[in-house]
Design a protein around this motif. Structure first.
Motif, PDB file in Angstrom:
ATOM      1  N   TYR A 444       0.449  -1.175   0.186  1.00 37.12           N
ATOM      2  CA  TYR A 444      -0.356   0.232  -0.122  1.00 37.12           C
ATOM      3  C   TYR A 444       0.773   1.136   0.096  1.00 37.12           C
ATOM      4  CZ  TYR A 444      -2.950   3.341   1.328  1.00 37.12           C
ATOM      5  OH  TYR A 444      -4.087   4.446   1.893  1.00 37.12           O
ATOM      6  N   ALA A 445       0.408   2.413  -1.063  1.00 35.36           N
ATOM      7  CA  ALA A 445       1.369   3.467  -0.796  1.00 35.36           C
ATOM      8  C   ALA A 445       0.376   4.587  -0.079  1.00 35.36           C
ATOM      9  CB  ALA A 445       1.983   3.872  -2.041  1.00 35.36           C
ATOM     10  N   PRO A 455      -3.829   1.220   6.549  1.00 34.99           N
ATOM     11  CA  PRO A 455      -5.360   0.733   6.155  1.00 34.99           C
ATOM     12  C   PRO A 455      -5.722  -0.445   5.485  1.00 34.99           C
ATOM     13  CG  PRO A 455      -4.678   2.208   4.433  1.00 34.99           C
ATOM     14  CD  PRO A 455      -3.520   1.859   5.580  1.00 34.99           C
ATOM     15  N   VAL A 456      -4.741  -1.241   4.581  1.00 32.88           N
ATOM     16  CA  VAL A 456      -5.221  -2.272   4.005  1.00 32.88           C
ATOM     17  C   VAL A 456      -5.044  -3.504   4.861  1.00 32.88           C
ATOM     18  CG1 VAL A 456      -4.364  -4.351   2.219  1.00 32.88           C
ATOM     19  CG2 VAL A 456      -4.765  -1.239   1.756  1.00 32.88           C
ATOM     20  N   CYS A 457      -3.642  -3.063   5.336  1.00 31.11           N
ATOM     21  CA  CYS A 457      -3.527  -4.795   6.232  1.00 31.11           C
ATOM     22  C   CYS A 457      -3.440  -4.800   7.531  1.00 31.11           C
ATOM     23  CB  CYS A 457      -1.993  -5.681   5.845  1.00 31.11           C
ATOM     24  SG  CYS A 457      -0.744  -4.946   6.121  1.00 31.11           S
TER      25      CYS A 457
END
Lengths: 646, 123
Positions: A444-445, A455-457
Motif C-alpha cells: 500500500y502506498a 489501511p489495507v493490512c
C-alpha cells in the motif's frame, strides 16, 4: 552397511549372477545371506486335477487315476522341495567357499506374494533379484515377479540386469574385449533429484563404491521443456481474445524465466549437496547436470557411459509417499542396460535436517511461503533453509526469504508471486515529488503522510518504508553510468552504447522492461558476448517500429526524420502519418483549413517543423476552445438582444 | 442470498466436491494475485486505483491462507469474507482505464466471482 541380504533364486541366468554378487557383497560387508526359493505346489495340484481329462485312456480308470494323483502329490510336495534344495544348494556352496553365513528358505505359495511377505516381515536391508526369470524370452525387459516385488516392498533392491560373470563386472575384462569405456566393469552412477530416497541411494552408492573399488558419480536432470509443451498446447485452444485477456505471452514469459533459471539452480544445488556428502566420506565425486525429460536423459547417459550400476530413489521428489515406484524409476528399471539399485531408504542431508529441527519461522515468513503454489513449497522451504543455515541464521524472516529466493527467482517472478511487496511501487516513485511511504507487508502506498496503521493490512507505522525522489534519482544516476547491465535473472550482460540508445526506442515502462528481458534472454541463449544495436532491433523491432522516430516525450528526433516514408511534407511543415490522418478526420473546408493552421502554430511555438499526433491534438483542443468561446460570446450577445427580438 | 440464488439457478455440473474446490480455488486465486501484482507494478503510487488493487491482492492472499487452513463447514464463515472484500475492492468504474487493463480487470472479477459463486455449491 549391509548385514542381511535376501536373494530370491530360480536358477535363471540372472538369478545365478545375483547369487554371485550377493556372495561378493556378503564377503565384503560381512553380511548374512538368505536365499529363498518360492514354489507353487498348490497351483500345480489344481492344474493337474483340471487337466486329468487329457490323460490317455489307459489312465482314465479309477484305480490308475488315483495312483497318478498320488504320484503327482508326491512329486509336488517332495519334488518341488528337492528342486528348491538344488537351487539353494548352488548358493550354499558359494557361501561356504567364501565363508559367508547362509540361510536357505523354501516357501510354498504364489511366488511374488510369498516373497513380498517374507521381505516385509523380516529385517533384510538389501534384496538382490534378477530382472528376468526362467520364463524370459528375447523381448522381455523385466520379469513380472520382480516387478511385483519392486512395487510391494520398501527394502532397497538391487536388480540384476547384467549377466556377465560378476568377476568381470567388478574388475572389468582384460585384453581387447573391454566391455565399457572405463575398462573396470563400469562406475556407479547415482541419479539425484533432491528426494531423501535419492540421497540415501547416494550413501549406499558411496558404501558400495568403497567396498567394490568403483568410482561414484552423481547426475541430476531438470526438465525446462515441459511448460513449453503445455503452453503450446494451451495456445492452440485459446481464442485470440482469450489469449489477450489471459495475457498469455506474459504468463509464458514468466514461466520461462522461473523455469529456465530457477529449476537449473535448484537441481544444481542438489548436486552440490550430493558432492558435499561425498566429500564428507572422502570422495571427490563428479557431478553432471542434464536438462530434458529425466528418464530419457538418464537412459542416454547410461547408454553412453555404460556404468556397472545405476542408483535411483524408488520414488522421486514429486511422488507421494504412498506411491509404489516413480515413473522415471520404472521406465529406467525396464530400459537401462546395467544393474539397478532402487533405494527405498530415506536420508535427509544434515543441513536440511538441522534446519528442519532448529529453524524458527516468523508468522509473516510462513504466510509468505504458504502463498507460493503448494507444489513448490517443499522445494522453496529447503532452499530457504539451506540459505539461512549457511549464513548462521536461526529465524526465517520475510527478508531472509527475499534474499534466499533472489538468486533462484528473477525479480519479475518474485514480484508476480508477491514475494517482494514493497518493491511494487518503487519503480514509479521517481515521478512523485513528495515523500511516499510504502507498506512492506502489502505494498500500500501512502503519499506525504506517514500512516498510523496500514489501511489495507493493518500493519503498524514501523512497517512503512519511506521512499523519496532523491534516493531514487541517486540510484538512477548510478545505474545510468554502467555499461554492464544486470539482466532479469541477476546475471550481468554488456550493452553497447548504441544498443542502450536503441532500447530507448521502446516506450518506457512495462513494454521497455519486457523488451529488455527478451533481448537479454536472446543474448544468453545465443551466448553473445555483448548486446548490440542489431540485436535490439531484431528482438524489439516490432514494438519500436511505431515509435522509433519519436523521442520519449513524443517529440521528433530531428536527425532521423527525413527518409521516413510515413512523413508527409506540406509547405514548411512535415506531418507524421497519424497526425495527418487526424487532420483528415476534421470536416473538409474552412474547418480543416483552420485546424491545420492551429496545428502548425502549435508546432511553431514548440520550435519544431514536424507535426506529430500530440501537436495535432493540441491544435484541435485549441480549436475547440476557440469554438466554445465563440459560442459563449454569441450566447452572451444573444442575451443582450433578447428584448428586441421579442 | 448466494445460496438462494444457487438453488434457483443451480446447474448440476457446477456443483463440486470440497476436495475439487480446495484444488481449484487456490490455483485460480494465486494466478489472479500474480495478475494483480503485475498491474500494481504498472501504476504510479499516487493513484487510488493502485491502492485498490493492493487491497484486493491483500484480501486474496488472506483468502488463500484461510482456505489452506479451514474445512468445508467453516469456509463461508471464516474465509469467504476475504474473497468478497477483494471483489468489492475491484468493483469500481474502470471505464476510464485503458481498454486492455479494463478487460483484464473484468476478467479477474469474473474469475473471482466464479470462485465465489461456487462456494454454496460445494458438497
Amino acid at each position: 552397511m549391509y548385514q542381511k541380504i535376501y536373494v530370491p533364486v530360480d536358477n535363471s541366468e540372472h538369478s545365478l549372477r545375483g547369487i554371485e554378487l550377493a556372495v561378493e557383497l556378503g564377503k565384503r560387508f560381512g553380511a548374512q545371506l538368505v536365499g529363498c526359493h518360492a514354489y507353487a505346489a498348490r497351483m500345480h495340484d489344481i492344474r493337474f486335477k483340471q487337466m486329468e481329462f487329457t490323460l490317455p485312456a489307459e489312465y482314465q480308470v479309477e484305480e490308475e487315476l488315483e495312483k497318478q494323483r498320488s504320484i503327482h502329490d508326491t512329486l509336488i510336495t517332495m519334488g518341488l522341495e528337492l528342486i528348491s534344495d538344488s537351487y539353494l544348494e548352488v548358493m550354499k556352496q558359494q557361501c561356504a567357499l567364501a565363508k559367508v553365513s547362509f540361510q536357505p528358505r523354501m516357501i510354498d505359495g504364489k511366488n511374488f506374494k510369498v516373497l513380498v511377505n517374507d521381505i516385509n516381515n523380516n529385517d533384510y536391508d538389501l534384496v538382490i533379484m534378477g530382472a528376468l526369470g526362467l520364463g524370459a524370452v528375447k523381448d522381455s525387459v523385466l520379469g513380472s515377479v520382480t516387478e511385483r516385488v519392486v512395487r510391494r516392498t520398501r527394502t532397497d533392491m538391487l536388480i540384476i540386469k547384467n549377466t556377465s560373470p560378476v568377476e568381470e563386472q567388478l574388475n572389468g575384462k582384460t585384453g581387447a574385449e573391454v566391455k565399457n569405456v572405463h575398462g573396470n566393469g563400469g562406475n556407479i552412477v547415482v541419479a539425484v533429484d533432491g528426494s531423501p530416497e535419492s540421497f540415501a541411494g547416494l550413501k549406499s552408492a558411496i558404501a558400495l563404491g568403497r567396498e567394490l573399488g568403483k568410482e561414484v558419480e552423481a547426475i541430476s536432470v531438470y526438465d525446462p521443456y515441459l511448460h513449453y509443451t503445455m503452453f503450446n498446447s494451451i495456445a492452440n485452444v485459446l481464442t485470440e481474445k482469450a489469449s489477450k485477456v489471459f495475457k498469455f505471452k506474459e504468463q509464458e514469459q514468466l514461466h520461462e524465466e522461473v523455469i529456465d533459471t530457477g529449476l537449473a539452480k535448484i537441481y544444481q544445488s542438489h548436486l552440490e549437496v550430493a558432492r558435499q556428502l561425498a566429500q564428507e566420506e572422502g570422495i571427490n565425486m563428479k557431478i553432471t547436470l542434464l536438462d530434458g525429460k529425466a528418464f530419457e536423459k538418464i537412459l542416454q547417459y547410461v547408454r553412453r557411459e555404460r556404468p556397472w550400476l545405476l542408483v535411483m530413489g524408488r520414488i522421486g521428489v514429486h511422488s507421494d509417499a504412498e506411491m509404489d515406484v516413480g515413473s522415471n524409476t520404472e521406465n529406467l528399471l525396464r530400459l537401462v542396460p546395467c544393474n539397478v539399485l532402487l533405494s527405498s531408504r530415506r536420508f535427509t542431508p544434515p543441513i536440511d535436517l538441522r534446519a528442519e529441527e532448529s529453524m524458527t519461522w516468523t508468522e509473516e515468513a510462513s504466510a509468505l511461503l504458504n502463498s507460493a503454489p503448494e507444489g513448490v513449497r517443499g522445494v522453496a522451504r529447503t532452499a530457504i533453509h539451506r540459505y539461512a543455515m549457511e549464513r548462521g541464521h536461526s529465524v526465517i524472516s520475510r527478508k531472509i526469504i527475499e534474499q534466499a529466493m533472489a538468486p533462484i527467482l528473477p525479480r519479475s517472478a518474485m514480484l508476480a508471486m508477491g514475494i517482494i511487496a514493497e518493491e511494487a511501487a518503487i519503480r514509479k516513485i521517481s515521478e512523485h515529488h513528495g515523500e511516499t511511504y510504502i507498506c512492506k507487508e502489502c505494498g500500500y502506498a501512502a503519499r506525504d503522510v506517514l500512516p498510523v496503521a496500514c489501511p489495507v493490512c493493518g500493519s503498524e507505522t514501523a512497517k512503512f518504508g519511506k521512499i523519496d525522489k532523491q534516493t531514487i534519482q541517486n540510484l538512477g544516476q548510478l545505474e545510468g553510468g554502467m555499461v554492464e547491465e544486470v539482466a532479469f535473472d541477476d546475471r550481468r550482460l554488456l550493452w553497447t552504447s548504441d544498443a542502450k540508445q536503441a532500447l530507448r526506442g521502446v516506450p518506457s515502462g512495462y513494454q521497455r522492461r519486457r523488451a529488455k528481458a527478451q533481448i537479454e534472454k536472446t543474448a544468453r541463449v545465443r551466448k553473445l558476448p555483448s548486446i548490440t544495436k542489431d540485436l535490439v532491433l531484431e528482438v524489439a523491432g516490432e514494438v519500436m517500429e511505431a515509435t522509433e522516430k519519436l523521442e520519449e516525450r513524443g517529440r521528433l528526433s530531428q536527425t532521423e526524420t527525413a527518409p521516413d516514408e510515413a512523413i508527409r511534407r506540406e509547405g514548411e511543415f512535415s506531418w507524421t502519418s497519424d497526425a495527418w490522418a487526424r487532420l483528415q478526420r476534421v470536416p473538409e473546408g474552412f474547418m480543416r483549413e483552420g485546424t491545420k493552421k492551429r496545428m502548425e502554430n502549435c508546432a511553431r511555438r514548440r520550435g519544431v517543423t514536424l507535426v506529430t499526433l500530440e501537436i495535432a491534438e493540441e491544435g484541435i483542443k485549441e480549436g475547440l476552445k476557440a469554438m466554445e468561446e465563440m459560442i459563449a460570446r454569441q450566447a452572451q450577445e444573444g442575451k443582450g438582444r433578447e428584448p428586441e427580438n421579442r | 442470498m448466494a445460496t438462494e440464488r444457487a438453488k434457483r439457478d443451480w446447474n448440476e455440473v457446477e456443483f463440486l466436491r470440497w476436495e475439487e474446490f480446495r484444488q481449484m480455488a487456490p490455483a485460480i486465486i494465486q494466478l489472479e494475485i500474480s495478475r494483480l501484482g503485475e498491474m500494481i507494478e504498472c501504476f504510479p503510487t499516487d493513484t487510488d486505483f493502485r491502492n485498490a488493487l493492493v487491497k484486493a491482492r491483500f484480501e486474496l492472499k488472506k483468502f488463500s491462507e484461510c482456505l489452506a487452513g479451514c474445512g468445508k463447514e467453516s469456509l463461508e464463515e471464516a474465509c469467504a469474507g476475504h474473497l468478497r472484500n477483494a471483489i468489492f475492492s475491484l468493483s469500481f468504474d474502470f471505464s476510464w482505464l485503458d481498454e486492455e487493463v479494463a478487460g483484464t480487470l473484468k476478467y479477474i472479477l469474473e474469475r473471482l466471482m466464479n470462485v465465489h459463486n461456487r462456494i454454496p455449491l460445494i458438497y
